[in-house]
Design an enzyme around this catalytic site. Structure first.
Site, mmCIF file in Angstrom:
data_model
loop_
_atom_site.group_PDB
_atom_site.id
_atom_site.type_symbol
_atom_site.label_atom_id
_atom_site.label_comp_id
_atom_site.label_asym_id
_atom_site.label_seq_id
_atom_site.Cartn_x
_atom_site.Cartn_y
_atom_site.Cartn_z
ATOM 1 C CG HIS A 35 35.893 35.302 53.686
ATOM 2 N ND1 HIS A 35 36.055 35.485 52.337
ATOM 3 C CD2 HIS A 35 37.079 34.857 54.157
ATOM 4 C CE1 HIS A 35 37.288 35.169 52.009
ATOM 5 N NE2 HIS A 35 37.938 34.777 53.088
ATOM 6 C CE LYS A 100 43.669 46.821 47.178
ATOM 7 N NZ LYS A 100 43.508 47.776 46.092
#
Length: 180
Positions: A35, A100
């Site tokens: 990222h 999550k």
């Protein structure tokens, strides 16, 4: 509900927090190191190694495949580590994320603003999730090992909608319901 990638505006608009969804098609993997690199390229105006428009990124560092398998265990990574980078990726066309745990206020606002969706995969079900992955190949940053970006072909990958474009948050709504 079944959806296929790439995600259209209609797909996104039809998803509500709490929906159980089965995703089929192409998705990409990326964790925090990848990222960071993607956002650095965007800020420099350079070409990305993967398309973002209408795509889904799964926050996973898959385990190596055993003989005869496409991929090893592929359970979701805690999503908050991607939060510093997520608004920029959403602004540049990303539509879905799978991980999550909860997201920051900034990410939830970006999901609404840029019309994206955050899905959760069930933690602890990594071996079962791997059964939905039909093909896997590294497409960027192989030097990152399991954190390299992979292109995955998935069939009926089970997830739940946590944050939708309407500002709903399944985690917050669940707590409110339980407290009543």
């Amino acid at each position: 509900m079944e959806i296929s990638t790439p995600l259209s505006a209609k797909d996104i608009a039809g998803l509500k927090a709490g929906d159980r969804v089965y995703i089929s098609g192409t998705i990409f993997t990326a964790r925090d190191a990848a990222h960071k690199r993607l956002v650095e390229l965007i800020k420099k105006g350079e070409e990305l190694p993967i398309p973002l428009k209408e795509q889904v990124i799964y926050y996973v560092g898959p385990a190596p495949a055993r003989p005869g398998k496409v991929i090893g265990s592929a359970g979701p990574t805690t999503s908050y580590r991607m939060d510093p980078y997520t608004p920029v990726l959403l602004e540049n066309g990303l539509k879905g994320m799978i991980g999550k745990g909860g997201r920051s206020t900034e990410v939830k606002e970006a999901i609404s603003k840029y019309k994206g969706v955050y899905f959760a995969a069930v933690g602890g079900a990594a071996a079962l999730i791997a059964n939905s992955i039909k093909k896997a190949e590294i497409v960027a940053y192989p030097e990152l090992g399991p954190e390299a970006i992979h292109r995955l072909e998935v069939k009926d990958l089970p997830v739940f909608v946590i944050n939708d474009i309407y500002g709903n948050d399944l985690y917050e709504d669940g707590i409110k319901s339980y407290c009543k």
